[in-house]
Scaffold this motif. Structure first.
Motif, PDB file in Angstrom:
ATOM      1  N   THR A 289       0.833  -1.205   0.000  1.00 56.45           N
ATOM      2  CA  THR A 289       0.000   0.000   0.000  1.00 56.45           C
ATOM      3  C   THR A 289       0.863   1.248   0.000  1.00 56.45           C
ATOM      4  OG1 THR A 289      -1.738  -1.159   1.236  1.00 56.45           O
ATOM      5  CG2 THR A 289      -1.825   1.256   1.216  1.00 56.45           C
ATOM      6  N   ALA A 290       1.897   1.254   0.851  1.00 64.21           N
ATOM      7  CA  ALA A 290       2.792   2.409   0.926  1.00 64.21           C
ATOM      8  C   ALA A 290       3.492   2.633  -0.414  1.00 64.21           C
ATOM      9  CB  ALA A 290       3.821   2.204   2.038  1.00 64.21           C
ATOM     10  N   ALA A 291       3.894   1.539  -1.066  1.00 64.70           N
ATOM     11  CA  ALA A 291       4.585   1.660  -2.351  1.00 64.70           C
ATOM     12  C   ALA A 291       3.645   2.190  -3.430  1.00 64.70           C
ATOM     13  CB  ALA A 291       5.161   0.306  -2.771  1.00 64.70           C
ATOM     14  N   ILE A 292       2.424   1.651  -3.487  1.00 63.71           N
ATOM     15  CA  ILE A 292       1.443   2.107  -4.485  1.00 63.71           C
ATOM     16  C   ILE A 292       1.076   3.564  -4.226  1.00 63.71           C
ATOM     17  CG2 ILE A 292      -0.922   1.808  -5.316  1.00 63.71           C
ATOM     18  CD1 ILE A 292      -0.581  -1.204  -4.692  1.00 63.71           C
ATOM     19  N   PHE A 293       0.811   3.879  -2.963  1.00 64.96           N
ATOM     20  CA  PHE A 293       0.464   5.254  -2.589  1.00 64.96           C
ATOM     21  C   PHE A 293       1.593   6.206  -2.965  1.00 64.96           C
ATOM     22  CE2 PHE A 293       0.766   8.769   0.368  1.00 64.96           C
ATOM     23  CZ  PHE A 293      -0.515   9.299   0.360  1.00 64.96           C
ATOM     24  N   GLY A 294       2.828   5.824  -2.611  1.00 62.82           N
ATOM     25  CA  GLY A 294       3.968   6.686  -2.901  1.00 62.82           C
ATOM     26  C   GLY A 294       4.160   6.896  -4.394  1.00 62.82           C
ATOM     27  N   GLY A 295       4.004   5.823  -5.172  1.00 58.34           N
ATOM     28  CA  GLY A 295       4.157   5.939  -6.620  1.00 58.34           C
ATOM     29  C   GLY A 295       3.099   6.826  -7.247  1.00 58.34           C
ATOM     30  N   LEU A 296       1.855   6.642  -6.817  1.00 56.64           N
ATOM     31  CA  LEU A 296       0.767   7.457  -7.359  1.00 56.64           C
ATOM     32  C   LEU A 296       0.922   8.923  -6.949  1.00 56.64           C
ATOM     33  CD1 LEU A 296      -2.246   5.050  -6.673  1.00 56.64           C
ATOM     34  CD2 LEU A 296      -1.317   5.656  -8.916  1.00 56.64           C
ATOM     35  N   ALA A 297       1.278   9.143  -5.680  1.00 50.62           N
ATOM     36  CA  ALA A 297       1.455  10.510  -5.199  1.00 50.62           C
ATOM     37  C   ALA A 297       2.592  11.206  -5.932  1.00 50.62           C
ATOM     38  CB  ALA A 297       1.706  10.507  -3.692  1.00 50.62           C
ATOM     39  N   PHE A 298       3.684  10.483  -6.137  1.00 54.19           N
ATOM     40  CA  PHE A 298       4.832  11.049  -6.847  1.00 54.19           C
ATOM     41  C   PHE A 298       4.432  11.415  -8.276  1.00 54.19           C
ATOM     42  CE2 PHE A 298       8.590  10.582  -9.560  1.00 54.19           C
ATOM     43  CZ  PHE A 298       9.476  11.446  -8.924  1.00 54.19           C
ATOM     44  N   TYR A 299       3.701  10.514  -8.937  1.00 53.87           N
ATOM     45  CA  TYR A 299       3.285  10.781 -10.318  1.00 53.87           C
ATOM     46  C   TYR A 299       2.354  11.985 -10.385  1.00 53.87           C
ATOM     47  CZ  TYR A 299       0.951  10.285 -14.802  1.00 53.87           C
ATOM     48  OH  TYR A 299       0.427  10.538 -16.046  1.00 53.87           O
ATOM     49  N   ALA A 300       1.363  12.033  -9.482  1.00 52.63           N
ATOM     50  CA  ALA A 300       0.413  13.141  -9.495  1.00 52.63           C
ATOM     51  C   ALA A 300       1.101  14.469  -9.220  1.00 52.63           C
ATOM     52  CB  ALA A 300      -0.697  12.896  -8.472  1.00 52.63           C
ATOM     53  N   HIS A 301       2.107  14.436  -8.348  1.00 49.37           N
ATOM     54  CA  HIS A 301       2.805  15.675  -7.986  1.00 49.37           C
ATOM     55  C   HIS A 301       3.745  16.142  -9.092  1.00 49.37           C
ATOM     56  CE1 HIS A 301       5.807  18.227  -5.897  1.00 49.37           C
ATOM     57  NE2 HIS A 301       4.750  18.612  -5.187  1.00 49.37           N
ATOM     58  N   ARG A 302       4.492  15.209  -9.673  1.00 46.42           N
ATOM     59  CA  ARG A 302       5.496  15.589 -10.656  1.00 46.42           C
ATOM     60  C   ARG A 302       4.931  15.798 -12.060  1.00 46.42           C
ATOM     61  NH1 ARG A 302      10.834  14.892  -9.200  1.00 46.42           N
ATOM     62  NH2 ARG A 302      11.171  15.983 -11.183  1.00 46.42           N
ATOM     63  N   SER A 303       3.868  15.081 -12.393  1.00 49.62           N
ATOM     64  CA  SER A 303       3.332  15.180 -13.757  1.00 49.62           C
ATOM     65  C   SER A 303       2.619  16.500 -14.003  1.00 49.62           C
ATOM     66  CB  SER A 303       2.374  14.029 -14.031  1.00 49.62           C
ATOM     67  OG  SER A 303       1.177  14.169 -13.278  1.00 49.62           O
ATOM     68  N   GLN A 304       2.093  17.104 -12.909  1.00 46.78           N
ATOM     69  CA  GLN A 304       1.313  18.341 -13.013  1.00 46.78           C
ATOM     70  C   GLN A 304       0.053  18.151 -13.871  1.00 46.78           C
ATOM     71  OE1 GLN A 304       1.981  21.341 -11.289  1.00 46.78           O
ATOM     72  NE2 GLN A 304       3.385  19.942 -10.253  1.00 46.78           N
ATOM     73  N   ARG A 305      -0.394  16.911 -14.029  1.00 50.26           N
ATOM     74  CA  ARG A 305      -1.623  16.658 -14.773  1.00 50.26           C
ATOM     75  C   ARG A 305      -2.838  17.038 -13.938  1.00 50.26           C
ATOM     76  NH1 ARG A 305      -2.320  10.994 -17.620  1.00 50.26           N
ATOM     77  NH2 ARG A 305      -4.217  12.138 -18.177  1.00 50.26           N
ATOM     78  N   ASP A 306      -3.906  17.407 -14.632  1.00 45.28           N
ATOM     79  CA  ASP A 306      -5.155  17.763 -13.964  1.00 45.28           C
ATOM     80  C   ASP A 306      -6.028  16.515 -13.876  1.00 45.28           C
ATOM     81  OD1 ASP A 306      -7.436  18.852 -12.962  1.00 45.28           O
ATOM     82  OD2 ASP A 306      -7.939  20.032 -14.745  1.00 45.28           O
ATOM     83  N   PHE A 307      -6.263  16.041 -12.655  1.00 46.42           N
ATOM     84  CA  PHE A 307      -7.081  14.847 -12.456  1.00 46.42           C
ATOM     85  C   PHE A 307      -8.487  15.188 -11.952  1.00 46.42           C
ATOM     86  CE2 PHE A 307      -2.738  13.201 -12.145  1.00 46.42           C
ATOM     87  CZ  PHE A 307      -2.810  12.109 -12.984  1.00 46.42           C
ATOM     88  N   SER A 308      -8.874  16.444 -12.083  1.00 52.41           N
ATOM     89  CA  SER A 308     -10.184  16.847 -11.585  1.00 52.41           C
ATOM     90  C   SER A 308     -11.323  16.146 -12.319  1.00 52.41           C
ATOM     91  CB  SER A 308     -10.355  18.366 -11.689  1.00 52.41           C
ATOM     92  OG  SER A 308     -10.235  18.799 -13.031  1.00 52.41           O
ATOM     93  N   PHE A 309     -11.055  15.686 -13.557  1.00 48.02           N
ATOM     94  CA  PHE A 309     -12.089  14.999 -14.328  1.00 48.02           C
ATOM     95  C   PHE A 309     -12.500  13.683 -13.667  1.00 48.02           C
ATOM     96  CE2 PHE A 309      -8.108  13.236 -15.817  1.00 48.02           C
ATOM     97  CZ  PHE A 309      -8.380  11.884 -16.013  1.00 48.02           C
ATOM     98  N   LEU A 310     -11.669  13.170 -12.754  1.00 50.93           N
ATOM     99  CA  LEU A 310     -11.988  11.917 -12.074  1.00 50.93           C
ATOM    100  C   LEU A 310     -12.996  12.103 -10.945  1.00 50.93           C
ATOM    101  CD1 LEU A 310      -8.422  10.336 -11.665  1.00 50.93           C
ATOM    102  CD2 LEU A 310     -10.200   9.645 -13.285  1.00 50.93           C
TER     103      LEU A 310
END
Length: 217
Positions: free
Chosen positions: A106-127
């Motif tokens: 869980t920590a690994a998945i959470f960390g990977g997703l958080a890192f991607y969301a933070h670094r990609s600067q993509r807008d995920f508001s559509f979700l």
């Protein structure tokens, strides 16, 4: 819960993550208290208190006010107490090593997703709409599950949907908070991320238990 916040730089994302980390620690201490002090007959009282505090947080947010750090840490401590019997049940079914592995996964998945969301600067508001609807669906399934014994296949599908939905919440929430929030919003932001993490952990455990159930059928 309304998971959107007004973006401001007075509360940095690092501060949100720090508060989230403290919340996890408080939850762990709550789990220890649940193991050593709280009798099983009182667990339901803590569950009721946990639900009541979630409802209160929603009402407070709707009224345009803010929860404080005291509210956040009280909630996560109570949440830790209610997690103890759940973790023990999965431990008896899967083994302590598997439960520990699920936490680190869980920590690994959470960390990977958080890192991607933070670094990609993509807008995920559509979700947002999909995730809200999916969460309501999971809650309804939980209520139905109190009266109906789902089979292993149904539980497997349910757990996979839960993992998908709360992985989506991690992306959504981190994207919402990555540029900072107002200082008053930090406890709510940390609470949302805490709920993302804990629910992701619980659905990973359910997924593993479902696989064990299928193998035994």
């Amino acid at each position: 819960m309304d998971r959107t916040v007004t973006v401001s730089h007075s509360g940095s994302f690092a501060h949100v993550l720090q508060t989230f980390a403290i919340s996890l620690l408080v939850s762990f201490l709550g789990t220890l208290i649940g193991a050593m002090v709280v009798p099983p007959s009182m667990i339901m009282l803590f569950v009721i208190a946990e639900v009541a505090m979630l409802v209160a947080a929603i009402v407070i947010r709707i009224r345009g006010k803010h929860i404080g750090y005291g509210f956040l840490y009280a909630f996560t401590a109570i949440s830790g107490v209610t997690l103890y019997p759940v973790i023990m049940a999965y431990g008896g079914m899967l083994g302590a090593n598997v439960v520990s592995g699920a936490f680190f996964a869980t920590a690994a998945i959470f960390g990977g997703l958080a890192f991607y969301a933070h670094r990609s600067q993509r807008d995920f508001s559509f979700l947002g709409g999909f995730l809200f609807a999916g969460t309501i669906g999971l809650v309804l399934m939980s209520v139905i599950g109190m009266f109906v014994n789902f089979g292993s296949i149904t539980n497997l599908i349910w757990s996979m949907l839960g993992i998908l939905i709360f992985s989506g919440w991690v992306l959504y929430d981190v994207a919402q908070y990555r540029n900072g929030v107002s200082s008053e919003e930090v406890p709510l932001a940390a609470l949302n991320i805490y709920l993302d993490f804990i629910n992701l952990f619980l659905y990973i455990l359910r997924f593993l238990a479902s696989i064990v159930g299928i193998s035994r059928d």
